[in-house]
Design an enzyme around this catalytic site. Structure first.
Site, mmCIF file in Angstrom:
data_model
loop_
_atom_site.group_PDB
_atom_site.id
_atom_site.type_symbol
_atom_site.label_atom_id
_atom_site.label_comp_id
_atom_site.label_asym_id
_atom_site.label_seq_id
_atom_site.Cartn_x
_atom_site.Cartn_y
_atom_site.Cartn_z
ATOM 1 N N LYS A 276 0.778 -1.321 0.094
ATOM 2 C CA LYS A 276 -0.062 0.106 0.087
ATOM 3 C C LYS A 276 0.853 1.177 0.216
ATOM 4 O O LYS A 276 2.066 1.332 0.564
ATOM 5 C CB LYS A 276 -0.830 0.009 1.334
ATOM 6 C CG LYS A 276 -1.860 -0.917 1.200
ATOM 7 C CD LYS A 276 -2.846 -0.843 2.576
ATOM 8 C CE LYS A 276 -3.904 -1.804 2.721
ATOM 9 N NZ LYS A 276 -4.971 -1.557 1.713
ATOM 10 N N ARG A 351 -10.049 -11.662 1.914
ATOM 11 C CA ARG A 351 -10.874 -12.933 1.646
ATOM 12 C C ARG A 351 -10.109 -14.151 1.734
ATOM 13 O O ARG A 351 -10.773 -15.207 1.588
ATOM 14 C CB ARG A 351 -11.267 -12.417 0.091
ATOM 15 C CG ARG A 351 -10.120 -12.555 -0.971
ATOM 16 C CD ARG A 351 -10.850 -11.980 -2.165
ATOM 17 N NE ARG A 351 -10.674 -10.307 -2.107
ATOM 18 C CZ ARG A 351 -11.174 -9.536 -2.982
ATOM 19 N NH1 ARG A 351 -11.648 -9.948 -4.111
ATOM 20 N NH2 ARG A 351 -11.400 -8.208 -2.788
HETATM 21 N N1 BES Z 1 -8.055 -3.997 4.190
HETATM 22 C C1 BES Z 1 -8.288 -3.640 2.936
HETATM 23 C C2 BES Z 1 -9.738 -3.015 2.696
HETATM 24 C C3 BES Z 1 -9.723 -1.363 3.086
HETATM 25 C C4 BES Z 1 -9.313 -0.359 2.540
HETATM 26 C C5 BES Z 1 -10.209 -1.296 4.652
HETATM 27 C C6 BES Z 1 -9.340 1.000 2.974
HETATM 28 C C7 BES Z 1 -10.389 0.013 5.176
HETATM 29 C C8 BES Z 1 -10.075 0.803 4.206
HETATM 30 C C9 BES Z 1 -8.198 -4.802 2.042
HETATM 31 O O1 BES Z 1 -7.396 -5.913 2.315
HETATM 32 C C10 BES Z 1 -7.772 -4.264 0.654
HETATM 33 O O2 BES Z 1 -6.870 -4.017 0.782
HETATM 34 N N2 BES Z 1 -8.502 -4.386 -0.314
HETATM 35 C C11 BES Z 1 -8.308 -4.189 -1.896
HETATM 36 C C12 BES Z 1 -8.965 -5.165 -2.741
HETATM 37 C C13 BES Z 1 -8.251 -5.051 -4.131
HETATM 38 C C14 BES Z 1 -7.059 -5.206 -4.075
HETATM 39 C C15 BES Z 1 -9.119 -6.271 -4.720
HETATM 40 C C16 BES Z 1 -9.200 -2.947 -1.999
HETATM 41 O O3 BES Z 1 -10.148 -2.764 -1.401
HETATM 42 O O4 BES Z 1 -8.322 -1.902 -2.627
HETATM 43 ZN ZN ZN Z 2 -5.346 -5.603 1.982
#
Ligand code: BES
Ligand code: ZN
Ligand code: ZN
Length: 499
Positions: A276, A351
Site C-alpha cells: 500500500k 478474502r
Molecule cells: N483492508 C483492505 C480494505 C480496506 C481499505 C479497509 C480501506 C479499510 C479502508 C483490504 O485488504 C484491501 O486492501 N482490499 C483491496 C482489494 C483489492 C486489491 C481487490 C481494496 O479494497 O483496494
Molecule cells: Zn489488503
C-alpha cells in the site's frame, strides 16, 4: 525477534469499569457531580432542574431533540437540561442524548441522569440500557499517554421512581454488559499492531473468552498446516509473526439455533508485495482486525445477556507483510475446502483468510453463518464511514442483520450479490482468482466468499468504511470504532432460525 518488549496494555477498558446503578433523586443530589434532566418541547421542566421554561428559552433552549444546556450551580450537582423533542422518543435518540450529556460536562466524573416521568415510545428498561450505553461509550477512550491511568468516569446513576427501579436496574445491567463488550472491541481495534500480534490476540481471546464462559481453542501454525488452511498460511508467509486461528464457543443449555461468526483478523495490512502507499488509509491498517475484534468482543456478552442461540466464533489472525518469503503474485493457494486460488493481488488478503474460516464453519451443523471484515476500500467509497455493507445468499439472515443494525444504531445496507459478476474471478490455472475487475469491488469480494459457504445460509458484513471515524460524535469515538460489536450481540440475542 528484533522488537523491544513494550508494556502497553492492549485492553485498558477492562481495568476502568465505572460503577453503574439505579437510585433516587436524593442519592443523585449527594453522589453525583452532574445531573441530566430530560426536557420535552412543552410543559414546565422537572423542579430539580431549578429553572423554568422561560429562563431556558432565554438561553436558547427550547427542548428540541439534541439540545443540551449546562446550568452552573453553587451547590449540589450541576444540572444539564437535555432536549427530548415533542414526539415519541426512540432508542437512538436516548443513546445520543445520554452521550451528549457525558460530553457536555467533560470534567465531571460522577454522572446521574433521570428517567422522565412520562416515557413515550420506549420502556423504562430500554431507556436505562440506552442511557448506560450512551454515557459509557461516550466516556470510553484509548490513550497510552501520561495520564492514561486516570479513569474518565467513576459512576453513573440512573434516577428512577421506586416502581420503575427494577426495570431500570435490568436495563442498566444490560447496558453495562453491552458497553463493556463494545469497549473491548474498540480497545483491540485501536491497539498498535506491534503490541497486538496474532499471538497476543489469541492470548487475549483465551483470557477474556474464558472469563465470559466461552470455550476457547487456539490453533498455531503447525495445526493450521495440518488442517490445510492455505489462505491464512499464504497471507502469513511474509511475516515474522506466526498466525493464529481461534475458535470460540458459546453453548447455552438447549440452544434455540446455531450461529457461526467469522472475523477478519489482519493485525496489520501493509498490502504485502502489492504494498500500500504510505498514506492515511495505510496508516489505519492496524484496524484491519476489527472483524475478529467484534466477534470476540460480542461473544463476551452472550452469557450475561442470556442469549439462547449457540454461537461459534472463528478469529482468522495474521498480519500481511512484504518480505523475501511473502506470497508472490501468480502464486496458487489451496484453501481448507480444497478450492485453489490464484493470487493476483496480495492486498486482497482478507478474502483469503476468511475463505478458510467460512469453510471451517460449514463443517459443523449451523443455521446461519455471518462473516465480518474490513474487506474492501470500495465499501468505504460506496457507503462512507457511517454505514456498513451487507450481502448474502439468505434474505432472512440479511434482514435480521439489518434489523439488528437499526436497533443498535449501527446501520447496514444491502448490496446485491450479483452472480453474473462471478466470472470476473475466473482464473485460467486455478478455481478462482482473488481479484475482480475495477468496478463493484465489494460485490466481487462477497462472490469470492460465497465460494466457501457450501450453500449454507450466509451473510457478509463489509465494515471497511465504518471501522474508522475521523471525528467523535455522540457515543461514537474518533479512530478505530469496533463497529459491529453491538450489532452482532443484538443479532445473536434475537436470532431466529431461518426456515
Ligand atoms: N483492508 C483492505 C480494505 C480496506 C481499505 C479497509 C480501506 C479499510 C479502508 C483490504 O485488504 C484491501 O486492501 N482490499 C483491496 C482489494 C483489492 C486489491 C481487490 C481494496 O479494497 O483496494
Ligand atoms: Zn489488503
Ligand atoms: Zn485488509
Amino acid at each position: 525477534m528484533n522488537t523491544t518488549k513494550d508494556d502497553f496494555d492492549p485492553i485498558p477498558s477492562t481495568r476502568f469499569q465505572a460503577t453503574v446503578g439505579v437510585g433516587s433523586l436524593e442519592q443523585a443530589q449527594t453522589e453525583a457531580d452532574a445531573l441530566a434532566v430530560p426536557v420535552g418541547a412543552d410543559g414546565e421542566p422537572a423542579a430539580e432542574l431549578g429553572t423554568d421554561r422561560a429562563a431556558l428559552a432565554s438561553a436558547g433552549f427550547t427542548g428540541q431533540r439534541g439540545q443540551s444546556l449546562v446550568q452552573p450551580r453553587s451547590d449540589g450537582p450541576v444540572r444539564v437540561a437535555i432536549g427530548t423533542g415533542a414526539g415519541e422518543v426512540d432508542l437512538a435518540l436516548v443513546r445520543d442524548l445520554a452521550a451528549d450529556f457525558a460530553r457536555a460536562v467533560p470534567w465531571h466524573r460522577r454522572l446521574a441522569i433521570e428517567v422522565p416521568p412520562q416515557l413515550r415510545g420506549v420502556s423504562v428498561a430500554d431507556f436505562a440500557q440506552a442511557v448506560t450505553e450512551g454515557v459509557l461509550l461516550a466516556r470510553w477512550r484509548y490513550f497510552l499517554g501520561k495520564d492514561a491511568d486516570k479513569p474518565t468516569l467513576e459512576s453513573l446513576l440512573v434516577v428512577a421512581f421506586d416502581e420503575d427501579s427494577e426495570q431500570a436496574r435490568q436495563g442498566v445491567e444490560r447496558g453495562r454488559v453491552v458497553a463493556a463488550a463494545c469497549s473491548l472491541g474498540r480497545d483491540l481495534a485501536n491497539c498498535p499492531a506491534t503490541t497486538l500480534s496474532a499471538v497476543r490476540m489469541a492470548e487475549i481471546a483465551v483470557e477474556v473468552g474464558t472469563a465470559a464462559g466461552l470455550e476457547v481453542e487456539v490453533y498455531d501454525k503447525d495445526q493450521l498446516i495440518a488442517m490445510g488452511c492455505g489462505g491464512l498460511l499464504g497471507v502469513n508467509r511474509g511475516s515474522v509473526q506466526p498466525p493464529r486461528m481461534v475458535r470460540l464457543r458459546y453453548t447455552p443449555e438447549q440452544p434455540t439455533g446455531r450461529i457461526a461468526l467469522i472475523g477478519k483478523g489482519i493485525m496489520y495490512d501493509s498490502g504485502g508485495i502489492s504494498l500500500k502507499p504510505s498514506d492515511e488509509s495505510h496508516a489505519q491498517m492496524k484496524n484491519d482486525m476489527t472483524g475478529a475484534a467484534t466477534v470476540l468482543a460480542s461473544m463476551t456478552a452472550l452469557r450475561d445477556l442470556g442469549c439462547t442461540a449457540a454461537v461459534t466464533g472463528y478469529l482468522m489472525c495474521t498480519d500481511n507483510m512484504p518480505s523475501g518469503s511473502a506470497m508472490m503474485l501468480g502464486d496458487v493457494l489451496r484453501m481448507r475446502n480444497g478450492t485453489t486460488v490464484e493470487v493476483l493481488n496480495t492486498d486482497a488478503e482478507g478474502r483469503l483468510v476468511m475463505a478458510d474460516g467460512l469453510a471451517l464453519a460449514t463443517e459443523e451443523p449451523v443455521d446461519a453463518i455471518v462473516d465480518i471484515a474490513t474487506l474492501t476500500g470500495a465499501c468505504l467509497r460506496t457507503f462512507g464511514v457511517e454505514i456498513a455493507g451487507v450481502m448474502g445468499n439468505d434474505p432472512a439472515v440479511v434482514t435480521q442483520l439489518k434489523t439488528a443494525g437499526e436497533i443498535v444504531d449501527e446501520p447496514v445496507w444491502e448490496l446485491p450479490l450479483h452472480r453474473p459478476y462471478r466470472k470476473q474471478l475466473d482464473s485460467p490455472i486455478a478455481d478462482l482468482t482473488n481479484m475482480g475487475g475495477v468496478n463493484a469491488g465489494s460485490i466481487t469480494a462477497a462472490l469470492f466468499l460465497e465460494e466457501f459457504v457450501d450453500g449454507k445460509p450466509w451473510a457478509h458484513l463489509d465494515i471497511a468504511g465504518t471501522a474508522q471515524l475521523p471525528e467523535a460524535r455522540s457515543w461514537r469515538n474518533k479512530g478505530a470504532t469496533g463497529f459491529g460489536t453491538r450489532l452482532l450481540i443484538e443479532f445473536a440475542r434475537s436470532f431466529a432460525t431461518p426456515s
